[in-house]
Design an enzyme around this catalytic site. Sequence first.
Site, PDB file in Angstrom:
ATOM      1  CB  CYS A 139      12.876  13.598  25.419  1.00  0.00           C
ATOM      2  SG  CYS A 139      11.972  14.859  26.303  1.00  0.00           S
ATOM      3  CG  ASP A 140      15.102  12.857  22.184  1.00  0.00           C
ATOM      4  OD1 ASP A 140      14.126  12.086  22.165  1.00  0.00           O
ATOM      5  OD2 ASP A 140      15.048  14.045  21.817  1.00  0.00           O
ATOM      6  CB  CYS A 160      14.187  17.065  25.566  1.00  0.00           C
ATOM      7  SG  CYS A 160      13.560  16.148  26.990  1.00  0.00           S
TER       8      CYS A 160
END
Length: 316
Positions: free
Chosen positions: A136-137, A133
């Site tokens: 997300c990261d 992701c």
Amino acid sequence: MTKKYDVIVIGAGPGGMTAALYASRSNLSVLMLDRGIYGGQMNNTAEIENYPGFKSILGPELSEQMYASSIQFGAQFAYGTVSDVEDHGDYKTVKTDDGDYDSKAIVIATGAEHKHLNVPGEDQYSGMGVSYCAVCDGAFFKNREVAVIGGGDSAVEEGLYLAQLASKVTIVHRRDQLRAQKILQRRAFANDKIDFVWNAQVEEIVGDGQKIENVKYRDKVTGEEKLLPASGVFIYVGIEPMTDAFKNLGVLNDAGWIETNEETHTKVPGVFAVGDVREKHLRQIANAVGEGGLAGQAVFEYLQELGDKTETATTK
């Protein structure tokens, strides 16, 4: 005591939320179940550019708007991991880690999840540089070099996203050309921060025990093993259906996908399926929403017929 509903929607992505909206608008009692937050894969998408009505919208924002719409006519939402569904004919029992629920119909909208490479280092460095992701990261790798594994839409989209943060993005693909949409390819090829490694079979994610340092891959043309420097590795090599809980229902094909007709009916009466979990070619938010609308109406019609049959049996 087992809670009872007219319909249980398993999964609260775009297809599931739309099915809940349509079913509850028909004055049916509806429960949406999901193991995580509503929105599904939309929560892992930075910008959505191909959903009608929005030139561009953040994935989590679209999730919030869809959820607000889905519960406006009384549909309920609950967290729960479904382990099994029992078919008792005119009703189904949905078994979860938080108790059992009965319903006259169910809509399966559990979607799909990212496949793993299954190479050394992938599990070891998961959450320590290996990610599925970018939204997300990606911020953890600002001004650092990262690798994206894959060549489809998701790989290129997330590569473009990462290029806004990383100093360099290298897309590593096992073939000699991308499979992504042409418009995404043009954007990637035109981006000075994105590079490509072709005909590459990833063999290992290499680190020092604390962080990732390289991606080891084999050149499929020459057979040579090479190292690609990378601080982060984002993996997008396909998806697989999340259907383990439905093996006993008899609705899965050999690959684990659910087959339905055009009205989202499976071969089991009272069981419907929408979204990425279905056997189909295109998996996008727009067609998941369309399928959700079909399923919500199909459930209503099924319950009407079920009621007619029950009434007829009672009067005999």
